[in-house]
Design a protein around this motif. Structure first.
Motif, PDB file in Angstrom:
ATOM      1  N   ARG A 122     -28.735  37.093  22.586  1.00  0.00           N
ATOM      2  CA  ARG A 122     -28.841  36.052  23.609  1.00  0.00           C
ATOM      3  C   ARG A 122     -29.019  34.666  22.999  1.00  0.00           C
ATOM      4  NH1 ARG A 122     -30.053  36.688  28.869  1.00  0.00           N
ATOM      5  NH2 ARG A 122     -30.886  38.780  28.527  1.00  0.00           N
ATOM      6  N   ALA A 123     -29.811  34.560  21.918  1.00  0.00           N
ATOM      7  CA  ALA A 123     -30.120  33.257  21.326  1.00  0.00           C
ATOM      8  C   ALA A 123     -29.056  32.782  20.340  1.00  0.00           C
ATOM      9  CB  ALA A 123     -31.477  33.313  20.621  1.00  0.00           C
ATOM     10  N   THR A 124     -28.019  33.585  20.116  1.00  0.00           N
ATOM     11  CA  THR A 124     -27.024  33.229  19.105  1.00  0.00           C
ATOM     12  C   THR A 124     -25.800  32.531  19.688  1.00  0.00           C
ATOM     13  OG1 THR A 124     -25.861  35.356  19.254  1.00  0.00           O
ATOM     14  CG2 THR A 124     -27.738  35.224  17.748  1.00  0.00           C
ATOM     15  N   GLY A 125     -25.759  32.374  21.013  1.00  0.00           N
ATOM     16  CA  GLY A 125     -24.570  31.786  21.625  1.00  0.00           C
ATOM     17  C   GLY A 125     -23.475  32.811  21.819  1.00  0.00           C
ATOM     18  N   LEU A 126     -23.826  33.893  22.496  1.00  0.00           N
ATOM     19  CA  LEU A 126     -22.871  34.970  22.753  1.00  0.00           C
ATOM     20  C   LEU A 126     -21.649  34.422  23.489  1.00  0.00           C
ATOM     21  CD1 LEU A 126     -22.469  38.087  22.613  1.00  0.00           C
ATOM     22  CD2 LEU A 126     -23.587  38.217  24.845  1.00  0.00           C
ATOM     23  N   THR A 127     -20.459  34.632  22.930  1.00  0.00           N
ATOM     24  CA  THR A 127     -19.240  34.076  23.522  1.00  0.00           C
ATOM     25  C   THR A 127     -18.929  34.704  24.873  1.00  0.00           C
ATOM     26  OG1 THR A 127     -18.344  33.681  21.322  1.00  0.00           O
ATOM     27  CG2 THR A 127     -16.786  33.646  23.162  1.00  0.00           C
ATOM     28  N   GLY A 128     -19.026  36.014  24.952  1.00  0.00           N
ATOM     29  CA  GLY A 128     -18.740  36.658  26.219  1.00  0.00           C
ATOM     30  C   GLY A 128     -18.281  38.085  26.042  1.00  0.00           C
ATOM     31  N   ALA A 129     -17.930  38.717  27.162  1.00  0.00           N
ATOM     32  CA  ALA A 129     -17.533  40.118  27.184  1.00  0.00           C
ATOM     33  C   ALA A 129     -16.061  40.235  27.556  1.00  0.00           C
ATOM     34  CB  ALA A 129     -18.381  40.890  28.188  1.00  0.00           C
ATOM     35  N   LEU A 130     -15.355  41.082  26.822  1.00  0.00           N
ATOM     36  CA  LEU A 130     -13.986  41.450  27.148  1.00  0.00           C
ATOM     37  C   LEU A 130     -14.038  42.848  27.730  1.00  0.00           C
ATOM     38  CD1 LEU A 130     -10.929  40.789  26.949  1.00  0.00           C
ATOM     39  CD2 LEU A 130     -10.957  41.902  24.710  1.00  0.00           C
ATOM     40  N   VAL A 131     -13.669  42.986  28.990  1.00  0.00           N
ATOM     41  CA  VAL A 131     -13.843  44.242  29.715  1.00  0.00           C
ATOM     42  C   VAL A 131     -12.490  44.939  29.835  1.00  0.00           C
ATOM     43  CG1 VAL A 131     -14.658  45.294  31.854  1.00  0.00           C
ATOM     44  CG2 VAL A 131     -15.761  43.226  30.990  1.00  0.00           C
ATOM     45  N   VAL A 132     -12.505  46.246  29.528  1.00  0.00           N
ATOM     46  CA  VAL A 132     -11.268  47.042  29.562  1.00  0.00           C
ATOM     47  C   VAL A 132     -11.398  48.116  30.630  1.00  0.00           C
ATOM     48  CG1 VAL A 132      -9.697  48.496  28.238  1.00  0.00           C
ATOM     49  CG2 VAL A 132     -10.923  46.636  27.101  1.00  0.00           C
ATOM     50  N   THR A 133     -10.346  48.290  31.414  1.00  0.00           N
ATOM     51  CA  THR A 133     -10.340  49.307  32.461  1.00  0.00           C
ATOM     52  C   THR A 133      -8.993  50.015  32.476  1.00  0.00           C
ATOM     53  OG1 THR A 133     -10.717  49.709  34.828  1.00  0.00           O
ATOM     54  CG2 THR A 133      -9.495  47.712  34.244  1.00  0.00           C
ATOM     55  N   THR A 134      -8.907  51.053  33.263  1.00  0.00           N
ATOM     56  CA  THR A 134      -7.621  51.671  33.597  1.00  0.00           C
ATOM     57  C   THR A 134      -7.400  51.488  35.098  1.00  0.00           C
ATOM     58  OG1 THR A 134      -8.769  53.813  33.703  1.00  0.00           O
ATOM     59  CG2 THR A 134      -7.559  53.314  31.685  1.00  0.00           C
ATOM     60  N   PRO A 135      -6.193  51.723  35.613  1.00  0.00           N
ATOM     61  CA  PRO A 135      -5.878  51.302  36.983  1.00  0.00           C
ATOM     62  C   PRO A 135      -6.564  52.078  38.091  1.00  0.00           C
ATOM     63  CG  PRO A 135      -3.873  51.604  35.664  1.00  0.00           C
ATOM     64  CD  PRO A 135      -4.993  52.200  34.899  1.00  0.00           C
ATOM     65  N   GLN A 136      -6.948  53.337  37.850  1.00  0.00           N
ATOM     66  CA  GLN A 136      -7.407  54.166  38.962  1.00  0.00           C
ATOM     67  C   GLN A 136      -8.811  53.776  39.405  1.00  0.00           C
ATOM     68  OE1 GLN A 136      -7.246  55.054  35.831  1.00  0.00           O
ATOM     69  NE2 GLN A 136      -8.377  56.911  35.351  1.00  0.00           N
ATOM     70  N   GLU A 137      -9.115  54.081  40.654  1.00  0.00           N
ATOM     71  CA  GLU A 137     -10.361  53.647  41.274  1.00  0.00           C
ATOM     72  C   GLU A 137     -11.593  54.228  40.572  1.00  0.00           C
ATOM     73  OE1 GLU A 137     -12.978  51.675  43.675  1.00  0.00           O
ATOM     74  OE2 GLU A 137     -10.828  51.339  43.334  1.00  0.00           O
ATOM     75  N   VAL A 138     -11.489  55.435  40.030  1.00  0.00           N
ATOM     76  CA  VAL A 138     -12.630  56.039  39.338  1.00  0.00           C
ATOM     77  C   VAL A 138     -13.078  55.154  38.179  1.00  0.00           C
ATOM     78  CG1 VAL A 138     -13.342  57.993  37.904  1.00  0.00           C
ATOM     79  CG2 VAL A 138     -12.072  58.409  40.000  1.00  0.00           C
ATOM     80  N   SER A 139     -12.130  54.574  37.463  1.00  0.00           N
ATOM     81  CA  SER A 139     -12.462  53.669  36.362  1.00  0.00           C
ATOM     82  C   SER A 139     -12.953  52.325  36.881  1.00  0.00           C
ATOM     83  CB  SER A 139     -11.236  53.465  35.470  1.00  0.00           C
ATOM     84  OG  SER A 139     -11.501  52.539  34.442  1.00  0.00           O
TER      85      SER A 139
END
Length: 237
Positions: A122-139
């Motif tokens: 948190r104190a290091t300047g976290l750039t951000g999150a890259l989130v990966v999914t698949t198309p179906q609703e369960v994911s």
């Protein structure tokens, strides 16, 4: 997400520039990066400056609990506090050197690994999150929770990538929808939640085989639909 190599660094970087990248595999119970990166069986060494990560190339290093197991099939049966302690060690006691980027591969969900990584960085300047999914609703159900997790902990969302969006036959190049996007897939989810949609990657069995074998698919399959789509995502940023 996908194997990153020196060739990928040169693709992303401006002409004549090479980034120095570290990858931290925080999937404590299911470490896969050593195999994907082609360094399965390597060992980490401890010195006065801390643990030395395993170098895949001169500008790409990797740290994973997979390097600390006696056998690849050994189960890691740890409660939360021990997981947290190991992630803290990875972040504070590994001699990464001077990095341009540290990429953290996390398991699915919003568990101890995610909370620990955000807390310690948190104190290091976290750039951000890259989130990966698949198309179906369960994911998408799980990914919506992940995006809410980022919002609650004030982690910027760089964007969402939809993996395995279509199957591209390696012989006839026919495109088929293996995982039907019954609710509109990642694109609709990103629209509903006002987060960036970076792009989609097709399902490619040859790419999956390269990851299993630890081979660099960017070099071996430069004209494949998956590599083309990945390069388009990078270029768009």
């Amino acid at each position: 997400m996908a194997k990153i190599s020196q060739r990928f660094s040169q693709t992303v970087a401006p002409t004549g520039t090479t980034f120095v990248v570290g990858i931290l595999d925080t999937d404590i119970c299911g470490p896969s990066q050593p195999r994907v990166m082609g360094v399965r069986g390597e060992m980490v060494h401890n010195s006065g400056s801390g643990w030395s990560p395993v170098y895949v190339t001169d500008n790409l290093s990797l740290m994973s609990i997979g390097f600390l197991l006696g056998r690849p099939d050994d189960a890691v049966i740890w409660r939360g506090p021990k997981k947290n302690g190991m992630i803290k060690q990875f972040l504070t006691e590994v001699d990464w050197g001077e990095l341009d980027y540290l990429l953290i591969d996390t398991p699915p969900g919003t568990s101890d690994e995610h909370i620990s990584a955000v807390q310690y960085l948190r104190a290091t300047g976290l750039t951000g999150a890259l989130v990966v999914t698949t198309p179906q609703e369960v994911s998408l159900l799980d990914v919506r929770k992940e995006l809410q997790f980022c919002e609650k902990l004030n982690v910027p969302v760089i964007g969402v990538i939809e993996n395995m969006s279509l199957f591209v036959c390696p012989n006839c190049k026919t495109r088929s929808e293996i995982f039907p996007a019954t609710t509109g897939g990642a694109a609709q989810m990103c629209k509903d939640l006002s987060v960036p949609m970076l792009g989609s990657l097709p399902l490619d069995p040859i790419l999956a085989r390269c990851c299993d074998d630890g081979r660099d698919f960017l070099a071996e399959l430069p004209a494949s639909p998956a590599v083309t789509a990945l390069k388009d995502i990078v270029d768009s940023q």
